[in-house]
Design an enzyme around this catalytic site. Sequence first.
Site, PDB file in Angstrom:
ATOM      1  N   SER A 142       0.997  -1.577   0.301  1.00 20.53           N
ATOM      2  CA  SER A 142       0.518  -0.069   0.134  1.00 20.53           C
ATOM      3  C   SER A 142       0.710   1.669  -0.078  1.00 20.53           C
ATOM      4  O   SER A 142       1.990   1.255  -0.006  1.00 20.53           O
ATOM      5  CB  SER A 142      -0.867   0.221   1.415  1.00 20.53           C
ATOM      6  OG  SER A 142      -1.373   1.485   1.662  1.00 20.53           O
ATOM      7  N   TYR A 155      -2.627  -1.028  10.217  1.00 24.00           N
ATOM      8  CA  TYR A 155      -2.296  -1.037   8.531  1.00 24.00           C
ATOM      9  C   TYR A 155      -1.210  -0.563   8.428  1.00 24.00           C
ATOM     10  O   TYR A 155      -0.849  -1.719   6.880  1.00 24.00           O
ATOM     11  CB  TYR A 155      -3.483  -0.168   8.232  1.00 24.00           C
ATOM     12  CG  TYR A 155      -3.435  -0.328   6.484  1.00 24.00           C
ATOM     13  CD1 TYR A 155      -4.305  -1.372   6.356  1.00 24.00           C
ATOM     14  CD2 TYR A 155      -3.111   0.477   5.993  1.00 24.00           C
ATOM     15  CE1 TYR A 155      -4.163  -1.286   4.995  1.00 24.00           C
ATOM     16  CE2 TYR A 155      -3.584  -0.165   4.179  1.00 24.00           C
ATOM     17  CZ  TYR A 155      -3.722  -1.021   3.854  1.00 24.00           C
ATOM     18  OH  TYR A 155      -4.352  -0.920   2.034  1.00 24.00           O
TER      19      TYR A 155
END
Length: 275
Positions: A142, A155
């Site tokens: 990401s 995350y």
Amino acid sequence: MKDFKNKVAAITGAGSGMGRSLAVLLAARGCHVALSDINETGLAETVKLLDGSGVKVTSQRLDVSEKAAVFAWADKVAADHGKVNLIFNNAGVALGSVVDGGGYDDLEWIMNINFWGVVHGTKAFLPYLKDSGDGHIINTSSLFGLMAVPSQSAYNASKFAVRGFTEALRQELELQQVGVSATSVHPGGIKTNIAKAARMDDSVTKIGMSPNSSAKFEKLFRTTADDAAAQMIRAVEKNQRRLLIGNDAKAMDLMVRLFPSAYQKLVSMSSKKLG
């Protein structure tokens, strides 16, 4: 890998978003696909989209956090298709919480899917990719695997881990010269369901954010899942080590390179405005 015709690609998270787009685009190029997702309804919809595509399509409900299930799926894909050339470890989830507020259950949940799911998929399919002599591993990290953001510690941890794992893997494969390569993918804001499905803990109120703030961030997303998938396929063709998807990912990556520590203050200020 310059030609996908008659290759076999396994894709996790194929029930929606980038996973679905990857399945459609690869099938259009003559690539047989083995699809998996924990969402059986979404998975069935993807399979239906491939009716008449002329390629072999198999599917299975799969929780990527379950090691034995992932290995069993890899064996089944190889048995059903005769070979495997690509594994797209694409399945992922999101979580918003602060470090001193979120529970261990949520931490374990996101790490089991985002990180261990990638590890399981890589290790389960790697022997088959080596046997094919022409393989590629595509692991989805990401933008948040390149930079840290308030409320995203869990995350961030999962996606930074994917990046480190994949970059080390790429180097090992080059040293082994086994005909397999790897790419670390770093999408910015992509129009998928991940933001809508994100878990948001009330603890984010400690830093002035709303548990419903994911909807505000989603409005900033510009890149479509189809465009992201097309870029991933091109990255395989070019054998890229790292793929940044979206102008937001490219801009933030540049900011982190220019201001490796100071960028944190800029991010914190922006987070207050979006809170």
